[in-house]
Structure formats: C-alpha cells, structure tokens
Design a protein around this motif. Structure first.
Motif, short mmCIF file in Angstrom:
data_model
loop_
_atom_site.label_atom_id
_atom_site.label_comp_id
_atom_site.label_asym_id
_atom_site.label_seq_id
_atom_site.Cartn_x
_atom_site.Cartn_y
_atom_site.Cartn_z
N VAL A 60 43.57 48.51 43.74
CA VAL A 60 42.26 48.92 43.25
C VAL A 60 42.32 48.95 41.73
N ASN A 61 41.30 48.39 41.17
CA ASN A 61 41.29 48.23 39.73
C ASN A 61 41.40 49.58 39.02
N ASP A 62 42.45 49.69 38.26
CA ASP A 62 42.69 50.95 37.58
C ASP A 62 42.14 50.97 36.17
N LYS A 63 41.91 49.75 35.71
CA LYS A 63 41.61 49.66 34.29
C LYS A 63 40.13 49.86 33.99
N ILE A 64 39.34 49.87 35.06
CA ILE A 64 37.91 49.90 34.85
C ILE A 64 37.52 50.97 33.87
N ASN A 65 36.76 50.56 32.93
CA ASN A 65 36.14 51.49 32.00
C ASN A 65 37.12 52.35 31.24
N ASN A 66 38.36 51.93 31.23
CA ASN A 66 39.32 52.75 30.52
C ASN A 66 39.00 52.84 29.04
N MET A 271 51.50 63.57 39.35
CA MET A 271 50.06 63.77 39.17
C MET A 271 49.45 62.77 38.22
N LYS A 272 50.21 62.38 37.26
CA LYS A 272 49.70 61.57 36.16
C LYS A 272 48.87 60.40 36.68
N LYS A 273 49.44 59.71 37.65
CA LYS A 273 48.81 58.51 38.18
C LYS A 273 47.42 58.85 38.74
N PHE A 274 47.39 59.93 39.53
CA PHE A 274 46.14 60.27 40.20
C PHE A 274 45.09 60.77 39.23
N PHE A 275 45.53 61.54 38.25
CA PHE A 275 44.58 62.04 37.28
C PHE A 275 44.01 60.91 36.44
N LEU A 281 37.65 56.69 37.22
CA LEU A 281 36.50 56.68 38.14
C LEU A 281 35.38 57.57 37.62
N LEU A 282 35.77 58.68 37.02
CA LEU A 282 34.76 59.58 36.47
C LEU A 282 33.98 58.89 35.38
N GLY A 283 34.71 58.15 34.53
CA GLY A 283 34.05 57.39 33.47
C GLY A 283 33.07 56.39 34.06
N SER A 316 31.20 57.34 44.04
CA SER A 316 31.30 58.78 44.20
C SER A 316 32.35 59.15 45.24
N CYS A 317 32.35 58.40 46.36
CA CYS A 317 33.31 58.69 47.42
C CYS A 317 34.73 58.40 46.95
N GLU A 318 34.85 57.30 46.22
CA GLU A 318 36.18 56.96 45.70
C GLU A 318 36.67 58.05 44.76
N LEU A 319 35.74 58.49 43.91
CA LEU A 319 36.08 59.55 42.97
C LEU A 319 36.51 60.80 43.73
N THR A 320 35.79 61.12 44.79
CA THR A 320 36.12 62.30 45.56
C THR A 320 37.51 62.19 46.16
N LYS A 321 37.79 61.00 46.71
CA LYS A 321 39.12 60.81 47.30
C LYS A 321 40.20 61.01 46.25
N ALA A 322 40.02 60.32 45.12
CA ALA A 322 41.01 60.44 44.05
C ALA A 322 41.08 61.88 43.56
N GLY A 323 39.91 62.52 43.48
CA GLY A 323 39.85 63.88 43.00
C GLY A 323 40.58 64.84 43.92
N ILE A 324 40.42 64.63 45.23
CA ILE A 324 41.08 65.53 46.18
C ILE A 324 42.59 65.46 46.02
N ILE A 325 43.11 64.23 45.98
CA ILE A 325 44.57 64.10 45.84
C ILE A 325 45.03 64.71 44.52
N ALA A 326 44.33 64.35 43.45
CA ALA A 326 44.75 64.84 42.14
C ALA A 326 44.71 66.35 42.08
N GLU A 327 43.61 66.91 42.59
CA GLU A 327 43.46 68.36 42.49
C GLU A 327 44.41 69.10 43.43
N ILE A 328 44.69 68.49 44.58
CA ILE A 328 45.63 69.16 45.48
C ILE A 328 46.99 69.23 44.82
#
Lengths: 665, 580
Positions: A60-66, A271-275, A281-283, A316-328
């Motif tokens: 999954v593209n990680d660089k988007i909007n970086n 965590m670094k990767k997930f954050f 994604l937030l961007g 939004s769903c992707e962000l949520t997924k990433a957010g859940i892992i990162a925040e957990i």
C-alpha cells in the motif's frame, strides 16, 4: 488489441488479483504493457486506471501526500505529537547551535530557571529521606522526635512548592519570549522576501512554517527543556540518595531502568511504521475533505456525491485501521510502563522486606525507596518521550531557519525620486523565470510621461512579466529599465514602489473595513477625498447599500462582495494612493463592460498628466490608448495607436476583428 | 451521537471492565506491601518474629498481580481503541456524506472552512475524548473510589484526614477551572486572528509590496503576536500555580497521615507501620486521581463543543430534496421558465430575479448578457437546482425540476462554472470527472474542442499530468479550458457556460465556440458572458438587467430595439466603427 479484448484482459487481471490478493510480477509487467497500448489507442477509462492502480500495487502506497503539509494550523489536525513520529533533521548540530543563539538574550532568565530547578530537585531528593526517618521514629517508638521530623518535612514541602512555582513561571516566560521573537523575526523576514519566493513556494507550506513549525519549537522549549534538565538532575540525585541509603537495593532498582529503556526502544521502533502510515493517511483524508468541500459545487453539478463519499469512506476506513494498530501499540505503552513500575515496587517490597527481615535496613528505608523508585522512573519515561519531540522540534527549527536564510529583496538602490515626470524606458530587456526559458526577448519600449500605453497579446506573451519587472517584483537579467532616466536598480525599492500604483487581476483585499482598505496606501487620506474617489470609481453606490456602509468589514475571501465589486474597490484604492505612474493588469476583467466604460471615463480624468500602463483582454478598454504594444512570445510584434494598427492589418487587426466581428458562436 | 457508540457497545463495555482489572491490581499492591512489612518483616502477628516465607510468598503474589494488571491494561486499551476509532470512522463518514448532500445555501451558512474543521478536527477531538472517557475516566474514578475504600479499611482515622483535605482540593480545582476555561476561547480567537493575518499577507504579498506596506504589516503582526503570547503566558502561569499548590496539599496530607498514624501507634489502637506506608501510597493515588479528573473535565468541555458542532451538521437536513421522477423524457434539451422569481435565502427581501418567462428549445444556442449583479448566474443556478426559485416554476424537458430525482436532473445538464474547480489528480481524471466510462479517446476529443489539447499534450506526462494544489501550476486560461473539456465530455443535453471563458484570449475563445458549434449542434447551449462578440451569432440573446429580461432576440434585432443592449454594444465598441 481492440477495445473488447482490452476489457477481457483487464478482467482476467482483476480475477487474478481477487484470487491471489496480489498480481505476480509477470502479470504486472504484462498489465503495464497493455495499459500503455490502451492509453495509446484511447480505450482506457478513468475507472480502468483506478482498478489498475489498485490491483497492481505491491504494497500500500506509503508515500502518498507525504510532502503535502497540512494547510493551516487552525484547519487541519496535526496528529498526535507522539515521540515516534519525529522528523529527522539534516544538520542537527548546526540547528541546535542556532537555536541556542535565541537563548543568549535570555541568559538571566535561564540562570534563574536552572537555579530553581536545582532547588526543586534537591528538595524532591531529600524529602523521601525525611519521610523515611519519620516512619522509623514511629517504628522505633521514638514519638518525641516525630513532630520535629514532620515539621522538617513541611518546611521542605513548602520550599519545594515555591520553587516549583518559580520554575513553571520562568519556563513559561522563557518559552514565550523566545517564541514571540522567533515568530516576529520569521514574519518580518517572510514579508521582506522577494515575490519570487511567494510565487515558487506553496502558500500552504509558508503558512505551515509560521504556524506548525513555530508551534513545535515553542512547545518543545516550553515543556522539554526544563523537564530534560530536571530529569537528568533528578535521576542523578535519586541514584546518589539511593546508593547512600542502601546500595544493594539501589542496584536492584536499576533493573527498572534497563527494562524501561529496552521497552521504549523496541516499542517505539514497532510503532514508528504505523504512526507514519497513519500520518500519511490523515494528510490524505484532510486533503480530500478540503478539496471536496471547497469544490462542493462541482461535485453537485456532476452528481458525484456518492462516488466522492465512497472514496472518502475508503480512506477513512483505512485510516481507522491504521489508527487502531498505531494507537493500540502506542496505548500499550502506558500499561507496560505501569507494569514496569509495579515490578520496581515488587522488587523493593520483596528484597526490601528481605533486607529488613535480615536487619540490614529499616522499614523506613523501604518507604523511602518506594518514592525514589517513582521519582526515578518518571524522568526516564519522560526523557524517552522527549527524544522524539526534540527531533521534531529540531527538524522544525531547521525549516524555520531555511526561511531565515533566504535572500532578502535587493534594496541596494539609494536614489529617491520626488515629483517624477513618469518617463519609462525599457532597454533591451531579457528575462526568464526558469533558466533557459526566456519570456522576454530584447524588449525595448519608451513610455512618455502622461501617456496611456496598452499591452495586448495572447496569454503567455509576457505582458504581466513586463509589469513584474517594472515593479521590481522580479529583477531583470539583461538590459535596463529607467524611470526619468534613472535605472530602477539604483532607486530605493520603497521609493520606486511609492511612485508606482498597481491594480492586479487577482484582487487582494484585507480582512478589514472598506474604509481602511481604501485608505490602505495612506491612512491620512481624508474621508472627503475617499468619498470623491469612491464615487468616481463607481464604488460609492454599492458600498452605501451595504449594511455598515464604509465600515463594512470585508469578510475573508470577500464573499460579501462580487468579484467585480472587489475590482472596483482595488481600483479606487490605487487612485487614492495617487501615484505618478499607474499600472492596471487586467484590472477590470470581472467588471461588466458598461461599468468598465464608466471607470475608464473616470480614469481619463484622474490620469491626466499621469503615465499609465494597461494590460487588457478586452480591446475596448484600450481603443483610446496613445500607444498600443502588441506582444507575442515575449517580443513586441507591433506598435502604434488603434487607427495605425488597424490600417496595418496585422496581428492587432486580426485580434480586433475576432473580438468585434465575432467569430463567436 | 449516542447511537454511534451503541453500535460498539461490547467494546465500550469490555474496555472499562479490563481497566477495572488493572486498577484493582494496582490497588492491591500497597496492601500486599503492608503485609510484607507487618507480617514478614516485623512479625506483628507473630509477637515480633518475622517470617521470610511470608515475604517470598506475598512477593510472588505481587508479581502475579502485576502481570494480570498489565495484561488487563493492554486489553482495555485494545477495546477502547476499537470502540473509539470505529465510532469516529462512522461519524466521519456520515458527516462527510451529509455535507456532500447539503444544499449550497447551507454550505455557505456553515462556511466552507468551518465544515472542513468540523469533519477533521472536531471528530478527532470527540474520538480522543471517547477513548479517554472509556479508559481514563473509569481508571481515575476507580482509583479514587477504590483508594478511599482501601484507606478506610486500613483505619477510619485516615479517612478523616482525607475528608479534610479532599474538599480543599476540589474547591481549588473548581476555582482553577473557572479561571482557565474562558482563556481557551480567547486563546483560540487570538490564534485565529494571527493566522488570518499571516494567510492574508502571504497571499497578498504583491499588494503589500506595491504599496510599500511591509513595515505596517510587520507592526500589525507583532501586535497580534504579542497579544497571543500574553494570553498564552497567562494560561501557562495558571498552570504554574496549579501544580505546586495541589502538590502542597497532597504533601501536607501525607504529613498528616504520618502524624495521625504515629499517634495511633503510640496509643496502640491497632494501626501498624505497614498501614501507615500503605496509607501514604493510597493518599497520593486518591489526590492524583482528583487532579486527573480536573484534566478530564477540561477535555470534556472541549469535546462538548465539538459534539455540538458535529450534531449541527448531522441534524441539518438538505433544503433541496429529491423528487421521484427519473424516467426518460421524450424531449431532450428544453428549458422553460414560468413567472420565475428568486431571492437568495440570506436576503429574502431582495429579488435577484423578477417574474421571468422564457422558453428555450432543444438545440438552441442562447446567450445571456447583462452587467454584474443582473442575475445571470442566479438564473442558471436554478436549472440544476443549486437553488430553488422562490416563485413560479422551472421546467426541464417539460417536467418541473422539483419533481426530478436530483441525479436524473443533473445528468441532463452540464455546467462549466465561473470559478473552475480542479481536483488534485491527473488531468485525465479531472476531465472524466463528469463521465467515468469515457475513454482516453473521448477525453482527447473533448480537450481538443475545448482548445486544451495543445498545452496538455505538450506536457511530459500528457493527460496523466498531476494537477498540483488545485491547479496552481496552471494558468487561469488553462484551468478554464480543462473545466470546459470536463463540461462537454459529460454529454448532457444542456450545456451551460457560466462566464467560463473569461480568461481565454479572444482567438482561443472563438476557436472554441466554432468547434463547439460543429460538434454539439443538437445540444442546447446557454452561454453567459460579458463579451458581445462571444454570443453575437447565438440563436437568441437574452439581455438581463436587475433581474428582469429587458430584451430577447438576435444580435441584429436587439441592436435595433434594445437600449441596454445598444449601450453594452457601444461600450465594447467604444461607439467606433465595426471593423469587418
């Protein structure tokens, strides 16, 4: 390959993706090849492209909007200031040195701050010892000594609180002083940068430096610096006290330190990767919200609501997924640290109990150690978090300093012109915005004082560039521009611009009252003069129709005025500035032609004895010009007044006939 | 708002349960420590002879509780995250959907900026709060109550001390919050002010420089900057009071605990040294919980504001609602206005259009001309129902627009707006925005009609060039041409150009119209413009003035009998000779 074949082919690839979850390398290469053909042949649809990008992505593209920085601090969520998403600085050492130069003027504050920190730490280290003594007195039934021990404790607590307060106050003062200075310096710098800087950097990025980056630095200065210093002192002091009180127990307590460091290191790495992914994604999400809400009318006009919502939901769903892992992962830090602290507690209880049983230490020592262990692990946690914050802050300061290092507008000219005639000469001017891509070639033009000169030509022919050079928004590379025989490079920048008035195509009005906007050039202009000019520029009528008249505040973006009304205000503002030379760059493009005609009439009156330079698409605007200059690809192709040029039957005549004879619809 | 949480009630329930587990384990620790000291070390129940086995056994028990506590803590975090993030996701998607379906008057009422902040910032704010509520609130409350219970279990006299110091802390926190809360609003206001100055000056740099106003702007900025710093300092100062004072109260309580404990031991009332030490730990737990709760209240009040802002969006029903009609009509491209009057909802007393009657037949080309504010754009806004007329009716293909399903209605009309909004994706996708199944071939054709193919194909990536930052990399004319290509690609039976060629030079514009005429002869075309030349050859020209039709006819007819048209014509020709 025909269109049907292409569709079947694509379906096959889609099927492969569905079954395997990923395309094989050969398939991807094949798809690329067919995609190229489909593009060449024109079969490809937007949906196909979407599908292809979905199925051919490997990860999954990680660089988007970086690289897309959030636009405004007040608009966009900045995400958690977590210690794992620190940006890396390039030249850490140099930046820190420069950052410290900001502290130089605050030495006094700094010294007092450090003194109070030392006192706070000292008290915090001594108090557990006092408490331990008090408990031992109870344990040993030496009740006579108890009141004195408790009084001593109270004394130290009071001192502790006082200096705690002083410390908080001083560090607040310090950080505010520095931030204020930094913010003001940065703004002063930016406002004095040449226009090329504003043209070549995205406004969002400039804003982000002034808000997000200054904020980052300020937060770090406010929170981190003091706690870093006190943390280190605290660890040192506590260790010393622990060793003095009971060396073996102190050694055992160090297990907590090792555990903390290990866990922090490992977890933050994980965590670094997930954050990072979440941040990206937030961007993207914020960008998409902004775009779609701003472009709402286009969305509705093309009935794209459902598609836009579906796309949004996906992000939004992707962000949520990433957010859940990162925040957990991030959230587990708390319980794990708590667990480590508890382990420390257990170690002290267990071994302290054992030592006390053996009579090596007193019970009071255990109580002291419980406090020490707490005092000891807290700064370690804090410093671990600070590390990431500091990194972000240094990266931010680097971005701030990058602006500070930009070259200012060249203001070496010192000649001051008073009461100019308004004679302008362009002599063999060459100019290019990008090296090797000339927009003006050997441009020579004399504009006589009091004349009205018009520049016409297609988009991109270099008309606006002429204005940019005259205003010295950009500096010429070859040739020279003279006003009243003086090279504009030798004239002081402020004086030059004071003598030139300009109305731009993109009207900029300020979020202030109409009155203040009109009097922008000089607030000493009397109301009578303003009303007079406003009437002459056809502003007066519509201004008076507004609820608060001249005191109406122009809303951000000026939504309470039409584009045409905004242009009229801008023209009026320029008239009130009363320059000797007036430049109108498409100034009336959004005003209807009848009003435009009125303005022109007014202008003829106002521009008597003044030089004016006009750029216009509508030829009607310039029929009465003394000189019409026709430009094409950065060169002058024709010059003369209207009749002469029509007679010439060249490019101007061609343009003119198109407009009025109408090869319209 | 509650119904969103309800969907994930199981997570919302599991998280606090596990959190309770963690807290209970935490609460057990001091108690166990007291037993190690009293029974193991001091041997209080064994006439002063300690027992090393008790120390070891209880120590092992403590390790057990630590591990259980950590696991519960992590699990609680997992469930809290699952709940709050999924909740926020639903909320976010629903809010966005609602915003996308709002009518324009509502969008403007909220203001675009505010809507964006709501969907991004406010929802994050609520999400964070929910996470905090599920875990933090339960945790602090449990620590608080549990701490008090355990402390009372140790000895009632410790409880008395607590009941003396707790009210002081509560009053203090209350006073602090009362003082701090209004400051946040002020802080935000000042921050907004500063940001708006920055934004303005960055985008208006040319004007500032042209008027040599750099110094004044710097002064203005410094003033706002200083105001912001002042308030920021004030808030920070409040916090510098808050911490030392609350710590002082906490510490005094601890001294009181030791003193009372000492007296009790002296009197042999059953309190042990271990009890005192446990009581000290509980005291700091309870008072810290109180302080944290103060913090939670602050977050709560901020979240409350956010909840209200989101609710306002969610509860806002679109003013313009769908009709039922979605069949195909026999006629395609007919427009009829019957006694139409219109006023914008924010100023209902001013009629922008007054009693208009007009029939436009399929395939006709209509030019609409009029000065700024004459109601041209308002007129076309009524066709795709961006707004509803206040009186009369608008019919498309002989069906009232209010009866259509919005999708159906809007699929019949393609409009190129005055302000060309492009999206940050490829040029290709921007053009196919109107018709997804369009092929590259179609796009090329549309672009070539719109006179955009030359500059697009000159780019390295051609049609697959990314448009950056809403088209900042393109000139105004280029943006308009892409916008027009997008509009004609949609293949609607009615095409509307709302002053959408204003940035094109005349040559390009006339080429565009020529191509359009050639390729879209059956389509009804409405062209709003300020230039007579653009619409000179239209079948009919409608002249609007102050919301009233003052003339309809061909160029020649109008030139003959319509005074306003003559005026416009003269103003554009300067009364001069038409050069032909």
């Amino acid at each position: 390959m025909n269109k049907e074949e292409w569709i079947t082919l694509l379906d096959e690839f889609k099927l492969e993706y569905k079954t395997n979850g990923v395309l094989s390398k050969e398939s991807r290469e094949k798809l690329d090849k067919y995609k190229a053909i489909a593009i060449e042949e024109g079969y490809i649809t937007s949906k196909d492209l979407n599908d292809i990008s979905k199925i051919s992505s490997v990860v999954v593209n990680d660089k988007i909007n970086n690289d897309k920085k959030p636009l405004q601090a007040s608009f966009v969520n900045r995400g958690p200031r977590n210690f794992v998403d620190g940006e890396k600085a390039v030249d850490t050492k140099g930046t820190i040195n420069r950052l410290f130069s900001y502290f130089k003027s605050e030495v006094k504050l700094l010294v007092f701050l450090f003194i109070s920190i030392v006192l706070v730490v000292l008290c915090q280290v001594i108090v557990p010892r006092l408490q331990s003594n008090a408990i031992d007195y109870i344990d040993d039934r030496l009740f006579d000594k108890l009141p004195f021990a408790l009084l001593l404790m109270i004394l130290f607590f009071v001192i502790l609180s006082i200096f705690n307060f002083v410390q908080g106050l001083l560090s607040a003062k310090l950080s505010q002083n520095i931030v204020l200075k930094m913010r003001n310096d940065l703004f002063k710098k930016i406002i004095n940068l040449p226009i090329s800087y504003f043209d070549s950097n995205s406004h969002g990025d400039i804003m982000s430096r002034m808000t997000n980056d200054v904020d980052n630095v300020s937060n770090t200065l406010a929170q981190s610096l003091g706690s870093l210093f006190s943390g280190v002192l605290m660890i040192l002091g506590t260790v010393i006290m622990m060793v003095l009180t009971c060396a073996p127990l102190a050694a055992l307590s160090c297990i907590i330190v090792i555990l903390t460091v290990l866990v922090t290191k490992y977890l933050s790495k994980a965590m670094k990767k997930f954050f990072k992914r979440r941040q990206a994604l937030l961007g993207r999400l914020n960008g998409s919200v902004e775009e779609m809400v701003v472009g709402h009318k286009s969305v509705a006009a093309f009935s794209k609501e459902d598609k836009v919502v579906a796309e949004f939901e996906e992000i939004s769903c992707e962000l949520t997924k990433a957010g859940i892992i990162a925040e957990i992962l991030g959230g587990s830090m708390g319980p794990i640290m708590n667990c480590i602290n508890n382990i420390g507690f257990v170690i002290i209880a267990l071994f302290g109990g054992y030592f006390a049983y053996k009579g090596i230490i007193s019970v009071g020592v255990i109580s002291a150690f419980i406090i020490y262990a707490k005092q000891f692990s807290r700064p370690i946690n804090e410093i671990a978090q600070l590390y990431g914050q500091l990194q972000t802050a240094i990266a931010s300061s680097e971005r701030i300093f990058a602006v500070m290092d930009e070259e200012l507008e060249d203001n070496s000219g010192s000649i001051k012109l008073d009461n100019i005639e308004g004679l302008i000469e362009f002599k063999n001017v060459d100019f290019s915005y990008v090296v090797g891509h000339k927009v003006l070639h050997d441009f020579s033009l004399d504009i006589y004082s009091g004349h009205k000169v018009a520049l016409v030509g297609a988009t991109g022919s270099g008309k606006t560039t002429v204005v940019n050079l005259l205003m010295r928004f950009y500096n010429i590379q070859n040739g020279s521009i003279l006003i009243d025989g003086k090279n504009i490079m030798d004239i002081s920048l402020d004086n030059l611009r004071d003598n030139l008035g300009i109305v731009l195509q993109d009207t900029v009005l300020f979020n202030d009252t109409i009155r203040n906007n009109l009097k922008y050039a000089n607030s000493n202009i009397s109301d009578e003069e303003m009303y007079k000019a406003s009437k002459e520029c056809y502003c007066d009528t519509f201004i008076k129709q507004l609820k608060d008249g001249y005191d109406t505040v122009i809303s951000e973006g000026g939504s309470n005025l039409s584009q045409g009304q905004r242009q009229l205000l801008a023209i009026c503002r320029a008239f009130l500035a009363d320059p000797k030379i007036l430049i109108l760059d498409e100034a009336t493009s959004s005003v209807d032609t009848r009003t435009e005609k009125h303005i022109q009439d007014a202008m003829i009156k106002l521009m008597k004895n003044k030089t004016s330079l006009i750029i216009a698409h509508r030829l009607s605007t310039i029929l009465d010009a003394d000189l019409i200059v026709v430009m094409d690809n950065g060169r002058i192709v024709e010059m003369g007044n209207h009749e002469e040029l029509i007679r010439k039957n060249g490019k101007y005549a061609d343009l003119y006939s198109r407009q009025f004879a109408g090869e319209g619809i | 708002m509650f119904k969103y949480v309800k969907r994930y009630w199981y997570y919302a329930l599991l998280a606090p349960i596990f959190m309770l587990g963690e807290v209970i384990m935490d609460l057990l620790q001091p108690n166990l420590l007291a037993r190690i000291i009293d029974d193991g070390v001091l041997g209080l129940n064994n006439s002063g002879v300690g027992d090393i086995n008790v120390v070891i056994n209880i120590g092992l028990l403590m390790i057990g509780t630590v591990i259980v506590g950590a696991v519960s803590g992590i699990l609680s975090g997992v469930f809290a995250q699952l709940c709050s993030q999924k909740f926020a996701n639903d909320l976010r998607v629903d809010s966005f959907k609602r915003v996308m379906n709002l009518s324009f008057e509502q969008t403007y009422e909220f203001s675009v900026g505010s809507l964006i902040t709501r969907i991004t910032n406010d929802i994050t704010q609520i999400q964070n709060f929910l996470g905090l509520l599920i875990r933090g609130f339960v945790r602090t409350l449990a620590l608080f109550i549990g701490g008090i219970i355990f402390m009372l279990m140790l000895d009632i006299s410790f409880g008395l001390i607590l009941f003396c110091s707790m009210p002081i802390v509560i009053v203090f926190i209350y006073l602090f919050l009362k003082k701090a809360r209004p400051q946040y609003k002020k802080l935000q206001e000042n921050l907004d002010k500063l940001n708006s100055i920055m934004q303005e000056d960055v985008s208006g740099a040319r004007v500032i420089k042209a008027y040599v106003k750099e110094k004044d702007e710097v002064n203005k900025f410094n003033k706002a900057s200083k105001n912001l710093s002042k308030i920021q300092f004030f808030v920070l100062k409040l916090f510098s009071y808050m911490n030392p004072i609350s710590n002082l109260i906490l510490n005094f309580t601890i001294v009181a605990v030791i003193y009372v404990g000492g007296i009790n031991i002296k009197l042999n009332s059953g309190i042990t040294t271990g009890d005192i030490m446990a009581a000290i730990t509980y005291t700091s737990m309870i008072l810290n919980a109180l302080l944290r709760m103060a913090n939670l209240f602050q977050v709560f009040s901020r979240a409350q504001v956010s909840v209200a802002r989101i609710n306002a969006v969610l509860n806002c029903l679109p003013v313009i609602s769908d009709g039922d009609f979605c069949e195909d009509t026999k006629i395609k491209g007919k427009i009829e206005l019957r006694n139409v009057s219109f006023a914008y909802p924010d100023s209902p007393s001013v009629n922008v259009l007054e009693n208009l009657n007009l029939v436009i037949n399929p395939g006709e080309t209509i030019g609409i001309l009029g000065s700024t504010g004459s109601g041209k754009s308002s007129l076309v806004n009524l066709l795709p129902r961006f707004y509803d007329c206040t009186k009369g009716e608008v019919l498309i293909d002989d069906v009232n627009v209010k009866e259509y399903k919005l999708d159906k209605l809007r699929s019949k009309i393609s409009i190129a707006l005055q302000k060309s909004e492009l999206f940050s994706t490829t040029i290709f996708e921007n053009i196919t925005w109107g018709r997804e199944d369009a092929t590259l071939g179609d796009v090329r054709k549309a672009a070539s009609i719109a006179q955009a193919s030359d500059f697009i194909e000159a780019k390295k990536d051609g049609y697959f060039t990314m448009i950056a930052e809403k088209g900042m990399s393109l000139s105004g004319g280029q943006k308009q041409r892409i916008n027009i290509a997008r509009c004609i690609l949609k293949e609607a039976s009615i095409i509307i150009f709302d002053d959408s060629t204003s940035a094109l030079d005349l040559k390009t514009e006339s080429l565009l119209y020529k191509e359009l005429k050639k390729n879209y002869s059956d389509t009804t075309k409405i062209i709003i413009t300020q230039r007579i030349a653009s619409i000179k050859d239209a079948n009919r020209i409608v002249v609007l003035d102050k919301g009233v039709i003052v003339g309809i006819g061909t160029h020649d007819e109008l030139l003959e009998k319509c005074v306003i048209y003559q005026e416009i014509y003269n103003s554009q020709l300067k009364g001069g000779v038409v050069h032909e």
